[in-house]
Design a protein around this motif. Structure first.
Motif, short mmCIF file in Angstrom:
data_model
loop_
_atom_site.label_atom_id
_atom_site.label_comp_id
_atom_site.label_asym_id
_atom_site.label_seq_id
_atom_site.Cartn_x
_atom_site.Cartn_y
_atom_site.Cartn_z
N ILE A 119 0.95 -1.16 0.14
CA ILE A 119 0.09 -0.09 0.03
C ILE A 119 0.72 1.20 0.11
N ILE B 232 2.97 -3.43 18.40
CA ILE B 232 3.25 -2.29 17.47
C ILE B 232 2.53 -1.08 17.62
N GLY C 34 1.54 -0.16 8.49
CA GLY C 34 2.28 -1.14 8.84
C GLY C 34 1.69 -1.99 9.89
N ALA C 35 1.64 -3.39 9.68
CA ALA C 35 1.07 -4.29 10.55
C ALA C 35 1.50 -5.59 10.29
N SER D 34 -5.92 -6.33 -1.60
CA SER D 34 -6.44 -4.99 -2.28
C SER D 34 -5.32 -3.83 -1.98
N GLN E 237 3.61 3.20 19.07
CA GLN E 237 3.53 4.21 18.19
C GLN E 237 2.51 5.52 18.83
#
Ligand code: NAI
Length: 327
Positions: free
Chosen positions: A16, A108, A88-89, A237, A112
């Motif tokens: 993405i 995560i 981001g994951a 997607s 952040q």
């Protein structure tokens, strides 16, 4: 020219990110006159790949890109950020339980949130894409207590766009003449794409498309579209997600069309009976560049049951991470 805005993009070396960054560079996100400073946040193992993306971004010779920085340190990446797009994951891998997925991602998004709280700009907006997006948004917000609650959103505009596209295909009306579609609940298979208030060329959608389709196949098609794309394309997607991110940010900055609304995951203030604090997708409009939940829509028994089912899943997700002590 205005002073540059700072965009922090996590997962910038991912798919993405690769699609979105070049559209940021061409001015699609912030407008053709708005310079942007790009801060890429990546996992340590993907910093090298992010450097490669930055090289390509440099080769785009985009006048709007003022500066590019790459880091695996949230405190550096969110320094001075005006907009954080959190892509981001950790994806679900074979054999991974849903609870494990939630836990890994909580690990995560918590740090952040802390970094955003301490070093981002006062006007910071946070848009979460990385899944499970709703619960990740709740975690990031819990760790950024000084940031106003209405600054956090989870992306459900992709689902909203998918719903518009299905209605257009079914009715034959141009997509631009369909309004007031709503995505309620979780960005997952339990989501409820709702056409009960929707208008197709000014007429109530349920007078244009048949009710049986709208209450069955339509909902399943929208909710399972991600899986259908994976089955057909061999990958999730990406370009349509980048488009939805742009649609979301653009509508927040410039407002939605008069008489229309968008959808976004928002921290619930109890609106529509959703427990406070959960991140639930709602119908939203933007006022002074802030999202507001559209109030006062009638919720009939069909909608109520659908919303409640998705909210039940959000509650389960919250319970699955509660023991971590992060929320
Ligand atoms: P991808 O796997 O290509 O990219 C993910 C990137 O995140 C990788 O470069 C990875 O190194 C990075 N990353 C992992 N841990 C990180 C960390 N701690 N800090 C910073 N970066 C980190 O995946 P893709 O296709 O770009 O999708 C990303 C996420 O977006 C996934 O969770 C996916 O499920 C979600 N998604 C959400 C949608 C929505 O509508 N809300 C639609 C499509 C995807």
């Amino acid at each position: 020219t205005p002073a540059p805005l700072t965009l922090t993009l996590s997962g910038a070396a991912g798919q993405i990110g690769y699609s979105l960054l070049f559209r940021v560079a061409s001015g699609e996100v912030f407008g053709p006159d708005q310079p942007v400073r790009i801060r890429m946040l990546e996992a340590p193992g993907a910093v090298r790949a992010a450097e490669g993306v930055a090289m390509e971004l440099q080769d785009a010779a985009a006048p709007l890109v003022a500066d590019v920085d790459i880091s695996d340190q949230p405190r550096r990446a969110f320094d001075g950020a005006d907009l954080a797009i959190l892509v981001g994951a950790r994806p679900r891998t074979a054999g991974m339980e849903r609870a494990d997925l939630l836990e890994v991602n909580a690990g995560i998004f918590g740090p952040q949130g802390e970094a955003i709280n301490s070093v981002a700009n006062e006007g910071i907006r946070v848009l979460v894409i990385g899944n499970p997006a709703n619960t990740n948004t709740m975690i990031v917000a819990a760790h950024a207590p000084d940031v106003p609650r209405n600054r956090f959103s989870a992306l459900t505009r992709l689902d909203h766009n998918r719903a518009l596209a299905q209605l257009a295909a079914r009715s034959g009306a141009p997509v631009g003449e369909i309004s007031r579609v709503t995505i309620w609940g979780n960005h997952s298979r339990t989501q409820y794409p709702d056409v009960r208030h929707a208008l197709i060329q000014g007429r109530p959608a349920l007078e244009v498309v048949d009710r049986e389709w709208a209450e069955g196949e339509f909902i399943d098609t929208v909710a399972q579209r991600g899986g259908a794309i994976i089955a057909a394309r061999g990958g999730s997607s990406v370009a349509s997600t980048a488009t939805a991110i742009i649609d979301h940010v653009h509508r927040r900055l410039h407002g939605v069309r008069e008489g229309d609304w968008s959808s976004a995951g928002r921290i619930s203030d109890g609106s529509y009976g959703v427990p406070e604090g959960l991140v639930c997708s709602y119908p939203v409009i933007s006022r002074d560049q802030e999202w507001e939940i559209v109030q006062g829509l009638e919720v009939d028994a069909f909608s109520r049951a659908r919303i409640d089912a998705s909210v039940a899943e959000l509650i389960e997700e919250r319970e699955a991470v509660r023991h971590l002590g992060l929320i």
